[in-house]
Design a protein around this motif. Structure first.
Motif, PDB file in Angstrom:
ATOM      1  N   GLN A  22     -63.529 -70.600  25.748  1.00 36.75           N
ATOM      2  CA  GLN A  22     -64.169 -71.761  25.161  1.00 36.75           C
ATOM      3  C   GLN A  22     -63.570 -72.106  23.791  1.00 36.75           C
ATOM      4  O   GLN A  22     -63.303 -73.262  23.510  1.00 36.75           O
ATOM      5  CB  GLN A  22     -65.666 -71.493  25.005  1.00 36.75           C
ATOM      6  CG  GLN A  22     -66.441 -72.706  24.561  1.00 36.75           C
ATOM      7  CD  GLN A  22     -67.920 -72.597  24.908  1.00 36.75           C
ATOM      8  OE1 GLN A  22     -68.399 -71.530  25.305  1.00 36.75           O
ATOM      9  NE2 GLN A  22     -68.626 -73.681  24.768  1.00 36.75           N
ATOM     10  N   PRO A  79     -77.040 -77.030  31.516  1.00 37.95           N
ATOM     11  CA  PRO A  79     -77.154 -77.474  30.126  1.00 37.95           C
ATOM     12  C   PRO A  79     -76.577 -76.430  29.172  1.00 37.95           C
ATOM     13  O   PRO A  79     -76.407 -75.268  29.535  1.00 37.95           O
ATOM     14  CB  PRO A  79     -78.657 -77.634  29.909  1.00 37.95           C
ATOM     15  CG  PRO A  79     -79.295 -76.868  31.005  1.00 37.95           C
ATOM     16  CD  PRO A  79     -78.350 -76.843  32.146  1.00 37.95           C
ATOM     17  N   SER A  80     -76.285 -76.889  27.971  1.00 40.64           N
ATOM     18  CA  SER A  80     -75.769 -75.981  26.952  1.00 40.64           C
ATOM     19  C   SER A  80     -76.783 -74.859  26.730  1.00 40.64           C
ATOM     20  O   SER A  80     -77.968 -75.106  26.626  1.00 40.64           O
ATOM     21  CB  SER A  80     -75.552 -76.788  25.671  1.00 40.64           C
ATOM     22  OG  SER A  80     -74.911 -75.988  24.734  1.00 40.64           O
ATOM     23  N   GLY A  81     -76.287 -73.629  26.671  1.00 44.69           N
ATOM     24  CA  GLY A  81     -77.173 -72.486  26.466  1.00 44.69           C
ATOM     25  C   GLY A  81     -77.720 -71.918  27.765  1.00 44.69           C
ATOM     26  O   GLY A  81     -78.470 -70.942  27.748  1.00 44.69           O
ATOM     27  N   ALA A  82     -77.340 -72.485  28.893  1.00 52.39           N
ATOM     28  CA  ALA A  82     -77.862 -72.005  30.173  1.00 52.39           C
ATOM     29  C   ALA A  82     -77.249 -70.651  30.549  1.00 52.39           C
ATOM     30  O   ALA A  82     -77.841 -69.899  31.332  1.00 52.39           O
ATOM     31  CB  ALA A  82     -77.574 -73.035  31.267  1.00 52.39           C
ATOM     32  N   GLY A  83     -76.054 -70.363  30.017  1.00 49.34           N
ATOM     33  CA  GLY A  83     -75.428 -69.065  30.323  1.00 49.34           C
ATOM     34  C   GLY A  83     -74.113 -69.190  31.076  1.00 49.34           C
ATOM     35  O   GLY A  83     -73.676 -68.237  31.732  1.00 49.34           O
ATOM     36  N   LYS A  84     -73.441 -70.339  30.959  1.00 48.96           N
ATOM     37  CA  LYS A  84     -72.168 -70.527  31.660  1.00 48.96           C
ATOM     38  C   LYS A  84     -71.104 -69.561  31.121  1.00 48.96           C
ATOM     39  O   LYS A  84     -70.444 -68.855  31.895  1.00 48.96           O
ATOM     40  CB  LYS A  84     -71.676 -71.981  31.488  1.00 48.96           C
ATOM     41  CG  LYS A  84     -72.629 -73.036  32.029  1.00 48.96           C
ATOM     42  CD  LYS A  84     -72.088 -74.432  31.903  1.00 48.96           C
ATOM     43  CE  LYS A  84     -71.969 -74.909  30.451  1.00 48.96           C
ATOM     44  NZ  LYS A  84     -73.292 -75.049  29.770  1.00 48.96           N
ATOM     45  N   THR A  85     -70.992 -69.547  29.800  1.00 48.12           N
ATOM     46  CA  THR A  85     -69.999 -68.648  29.197  1.00 48.12           C
ATOM     47  C   THR A  85     -70.316 -67.194  29.558  1.00 48.12           C
ATOM     48  O   THR A  85     -69.432 -66.405  29.887  1.00 48.12           O
ATOM     49  CB  THR A  85     -69.986 -68.832  27.672  1.00 48.12           C
ATOM     50  OG1 THR A  85     -69.622 -70.183  27.378  1.00 48.12           O
ATOM     51  CG2 THR A  85     -68.996 -67.903  27.002  1.00 48.12           C
ATOM     52  N   THR A  86     -71.591 -66.866  29.509  1.00 44.76           N
ATOM     53  CA  THR A  86     -72.003 -65.506  29.845  1.00 44.76           C
ATOM     54  C   THR A  86     -71.603 -65.150  31.271  1.00 44.76           C
ATOM     55  O   THR A  86     -71.070 -64.060  31.526  1.00 44.76           O
ATOM     56  CB  THR A  86     -73.530 -65.372  29.684  1.00 44.76           C
ATOM     57  OG1 THR A  86     -73.889 -65.796  28.361  1.00 44.76           O
ATOM     58  CG2 THR A  86     -73.978 -63.953  29.909  1.00 44.76           C
ATOM     59  N   LEU A  89     -81.320 -63.558  30.680  1.00 45.05           N
ATOM     60  CA  LEU A  89     -80.686 -64.868  30.595  1.00 45.05           C
ATOM     61  C   LEU A  89     -80.293 -65.310  32.012  1.00 45.05           C
ATOM     62  O   LEU A  89     -80.465 -66.472  32.388  1.00 45.05           O
ATOM     63  CB  LEU A  89     -79.440 -64.766  29.712  1.00 45.05           C
ATOM     64  CG  LEU A  89     -78.575 -66.009  29.584  1.00 45.05           C
ATOM     65  CD1 LEU A  89     -79.359 -67.139  28.950  1.00 45.05           C
ATOM     66  CD2 LEU A  89     -77.334 -65.696  28.779  1.00 45.05           C
ATOM     67  N   TYR A 106     -79.098 -60.434  26.800  1.00 47.33           N
ATOM     68  CA  TYR A 106     -78.474 -60.038  25.525  1.00 47.33           C
ATOM     69  C   TYR A 106     -79.408 -59.149  24.730  1.00 47.33           C
ATOM     70  O   TYR A 106     -79.186 -58.903  23.560  1.00 47.33           O
ATOM     71  CB  TYR A 106     -78.106 -61.274  24.702  1.00 47.33           C
ATOM     72  CG  TYR A 106     -76.796 -61.913  25.144  1.00 47.33           C
ATOM     73  CD1 TYR A 106     -75.585 -61.297  24.895  1.00 47.33           C
ATOM     74  CD2 TYR A 106     -76.804 -63.139  25.802  1.00 47.33           C
ATOM     75  CE1 TYR A 106     -74.398 -61.894  25.294  1.00 47.33           C
ATOM     76  CE2 TYR A 106     -75.624 -63.745  26.195  1.00 47.33           C
ATOM     77  CZ  TYR A 106     -74.410 -63.110  25.936  1.00 47.33           C
ATOM     78  OH  TYR A 106     -73.238 -63.694  26.326  1.00 47.33           O
TER      79      TYR A 106
HETATM   80  N1  ADP Z   1     -73.389 -62.305  21.927  1.00 44.50           N
HETATM   81  C1  ADP Z   1     -74.604 -62.856  22.092  1.00 44.50           C
HETATM   82  N2  ADP Z   1     -75.694 -62.221  21.640  1.00 44.50           N
HETATM   83  C2  ADP Z   1     -76.918 -62.736  21.818  1.00 44.50           C
HETATM   84  N3  ADP Z   1     -77.170 -63.898  22.430  1.00 44.50           N
HETATM   85  C3  ADP Z   1     -76.130 -64.589  22.929  1.00 44.50           C
HETATM   86  C4  ADP Z   1     -74.795 -64.104  22.782  1.00 44.50           C
HETATM   87  N4  ADP Z   1     -73.949 -64.995  23.356  1.00 44.50           N
HETATM   88  C5  ADP Z   1     -74.736 -65.981  23.850  1.00 44.50           C
HETATM   89  N5  ADP Z   1     -76.023 -65.736  23.589  1.00 44.50           N
HETATM   90  C6  ADP Z   1     -77.143 -66.575  23.984  1.00 44.50           C
HETATM   91  O1  ADP Z   1     -77.157 -66.654  25.396  1.00 44.50           O
HETATM   92  C7  ADP Z   1     -77.460 -67.969  25.804  1.00 44.50           C
HETATM   93  C8  ADP Z   1     -76.385 -68.496  26.748  1.00 44.50           C
HETATM   94  O2  ADP Z   1     -75.181 -68.599  26.041  1.00 44.50           O
HETATM   95  P1  ADP Z   1     -73.859 -69.109  26.754  1.00 44.50           P
HETATM   96  O3  ADP Z   1     -73.556 -68.207  27.893  1.00 44.50           O
HETATM   97  O4  ADP Z   1     -72.813 -69.229  25.727  1.00 44.50           O
HETATM   98  O5  ADP Z   1     -74.292 -70.522  27.292  1.00 44.50           O
HETATM   99  P2  ADP Z   1     -73.405 -71.785  27.681  1.00 44.50           P
HETATM  100  O6  ADP Z   1     -71.985 -71.334  27.748  1.00 44.50           O
HETATM  101  O7  ADP Z   1     -73.959 -72.218  28.981  1.00 44.50           O
HETATM  102  O8  ADP Z   1     -73.634 -72.802  26.630  1.00 44.50           O
HETATM  103  C9  ADP Z   1     -77.590 -68.804  24.544  1.00 44.50           C
HETATM  104  O9  ADP Z   1     -78.976 -68.955  24.270  1.00 44.50           O
HETATM  105  C10 ADP Z   1     -76.957 -67.991  23.494  1.00 44.50           C
HETATM  106  O10 ADP Z   1     -77.590 -68.186  22.270  1.00 44.50           O
END
Ligand code: ADP
Ligand code: MG
Lengths: 225, 301
Positions: free
Chosen positions: A85, A35-42, A16, A11
């Motif tokens: 999500q 874990p939360s913040g690992a990058g699943k959504t990403t 990440l 990002y």
């Molecule tokens: N648009 C964004 N800009 C900057 N950092 C982001 C953004 N979206 C997510 N992050 C960061 O990327 C990391 C992974 O986020 P995310 O993919 O949502 O994780 P998860 O879904 O596994 O909880 C987190 O540390 C989050 O803060």
């Protein structure tokens, strides 16, 4: 259908995700955990073209995402059912209209589609909430509406981001059963979740593969959860 | 250009309900409609002003180029003789196409607005008027004056140009100003719609995100906004134009009482022109919204 080759994503700060290679096999059932913040959504966003990889290549239905225009990606999305999500809706339209929204924006409203819609509403158990507005729905109803919206175009693949995020155990089991049914109908399913008990519950119903994000990489987890 | 045509086609034939995907925004919508109506109202007046100024300039210009008047100021017993003499001179003057003395009743009609219809001209020392129509080449006014002075002491040549030329100039300026105002009003509509469209796009960022996620193309999303703003601008402008036309139609008509003026009202087929304003407004709104949406959507993920 969805293929990642040496993909990395950042990002802006440090990486990440890095060096991820992944190919979703048609008809399979996947969990993506970590874990939360690992990058699943990403990672899911990379899979449906909402994000472009920082390096490496993402191939969707044979097309390299880097070479696609915004509208090409929009058209590709019609072949992928995505449960987000935060499952956001258009709050001024009824639940029915929201679920039918993918049909409307792709110009595929028809009588047959209307019948599918009625059937789908019954399948997710929202028939009695058809005319409600999204803000009036409970957490579980929202998740089911989002799932119905994701599959209305009968996509080949369903990507669900924490579909059981803020619902009780009972409801999460119900959503899981719906997703398993979709898989039995031949659709590829990928569920991102940090809830390991959900994964364990699924194991009795379906042959699931578990992908785990650790150290910026994706690993195929063993059976030992 | 081809893309614009495709968008126009989509606008006419596409999903009539497309703008339902964007929530109604009562107050700003009303402002857009109101502003379009006000602009159209003003544009109709600017247009009427331009057309009227154009009519004046043409009329004065034509008369200026072609006609002059000779006044015979003489005692009653010499008036007829001097008139004859003046007509004789005019017949032999190069560049004069036609000259004739106005009849008593014509003079009466000219003076009636000032003295009333009952006046008997025969009893008054009113100058005899001679109307002179020039050929396109014109005549030598100074030369004619000299000959008249020598042979017809009571004749005064009035070739109109001295006092009318600046008026024609002013009328032409006025016409230009009217059209300039109309153009500025059009530009204001574009600016207003652009601002309103940007505001709407910003306010609906969440809606746009949802639409993107369910597979809507930029084109579809833009169309929802284009449709809305185009229809608003058209509706507002239509109301504004019709009201302005009604006002113009009921303006007191000056043209009967003073022959050298003209009413502000539209004449003949010019009544059709104000109906172009809502169409132009709609076109301007279409283009402005399309541009605004294109810019905004490109920046989104
Ligand atoms: N648009 C964004 N800009 C900057 N950092 C982001 C953004 N979206 C997510 N992050 C960061 O990327 C990391 C992974 O986020 P995310 O993919 O949502 O994780 P998860 O879904 O596994 O909880 C987190 O540390 C989050 O803060
Ligand atoms: Mg997440």
């Amino acid at each position: 259908m969805i293929e990642l080759n040496n993909v990395a994503y950042s990002y802006g700060g440090g990486a990440l995700l890095s060096d991820i290679s992944l190919q979703l096999a048609p008809g399979s059932f996947y969990f993506l955990t970590g874990p939360s913040g690992a990058g699943k959504t990403t990672l899911l966003k990379l899979c449906y073209g909402a994000l472009q990889p920082t390096s490496g290549e993402v191939t969707l239905f044979g097309d390299d995402v880097a070479g696609l225009a915004r509208d090409d990606i929009a058209v590709l999305r019609r072949r992928m059912g995505v449960v987000h999500q935060d499952c956001s809706f258009l709050d001024h339209l009824s639940v029915t209209e929201n679920i039918a929204l993918p049909l409307r924006v792709s110009g595929r409203q028809s009588k047959a589609a209307q019948e599918d819609l009625t059937e789908l509403m019954a399948w997710v158990g929202l028939t009695h909430r058809a005319e409600a507005l999204p803000p009036e729905l409970s957490g579980g109803e929202r998740q089911r509406a989002a799932l119905a919206r994701a599959v209305i175009m009968s996509p080949d693949v369903v990507l669900a981001d924490e579909p059981t995020g803020n619902v009780d155990w009972e409801m999460s089991q119900r959503l899981l059963r719906l997703l398993v049914e979709l898989n039995k109908m031949g659709k590829t399913v990928l569920i991102a979740t940090h809830d390991l008990s959900l994964i364990r519950a699924a194991k009795s119903q379906v042959q699931a593969r578990v992908l785990r994000i650790a150290n910026r990489q994706v690993q195929l987890a063993g059976a030992d959860l | 250009m081809k893309l614009v045509r495709a968008d126009v086609k989509r606008f006419v034939l596409g999903d009539r309900q497309a703008d339902r995907v964007v929530p109604r925004s009562g107050f700003t919508a009303q402002l857009t409609v109101f502003a379009a109506a006000a602009m159209a109202f003003l544009a109709v007046f600017a247009m009427a002003l331009s057309l009227a100024a154009g009519r004046l300039a043409t009329r004065w210009g034509d008369e200026l180029a072609q006609s002059s008047t000779i006044r015979i100021v003489a005692p009653l017993d010499q008036r007829a003789a001097q008139t004859e003499a003046a007509l004789g001179i005019l017949e032999t003057t190069a560049g004069v196409a036609f000259a004739r003395a106005l009849s008593a009743s014509e003079q009466q009609a000219l003076l009636a607005p000032w003295f009333g219809a009952e006046l008997d001209l025969q009893t008054l020392p009113v100058p005899q008027l001679i109307e002179v129509i020039e050929e396109d080449s014109g005549f030598d006014a100074a030369g004619l004056r000299l000959r008249l002075a020598a042979e017809v002491p009571g004749a005064i040549l009035d070739d109109h140009s001295r006092w009318r030329a600046p008026l024609v100039d002013a009328a032409n300026r006025l016409r230009l100003l009217g059209w300039l105002s109309a153009v500025l009003l059009g530009a204001s509509v574009a600016a207003m719609v652009t601002l309103a469209a940007h505001a709407a796009l910003a306010a609906n960022a969440q809606v746009i995100a949802v639409l993107r996620l369910v597979g809507a193309t930029d084109r579809y999303i833009a169309q929802a906004f284009i449709r809305r703003f185009t229809l608003r601008a058209f509706g507002g402008a239509l109301v504004g134009s019709v009201v302005a036309m009604a006002v113009v139609a009921f303006l007191p008509d000056a043209s009967d009482t003073a022959g050298f003026l003209t009413g502000l009202s539209f004449q003949g087929w010019h009544w059709f022109l104000p109906f172009l304003i809502p169409l132009l407004c709609a076109a301007v709104a279409f283009v402005a919204t399309r541009a605004a949406a294109g810019r905004t959507l490109k920046r989104l993920a």
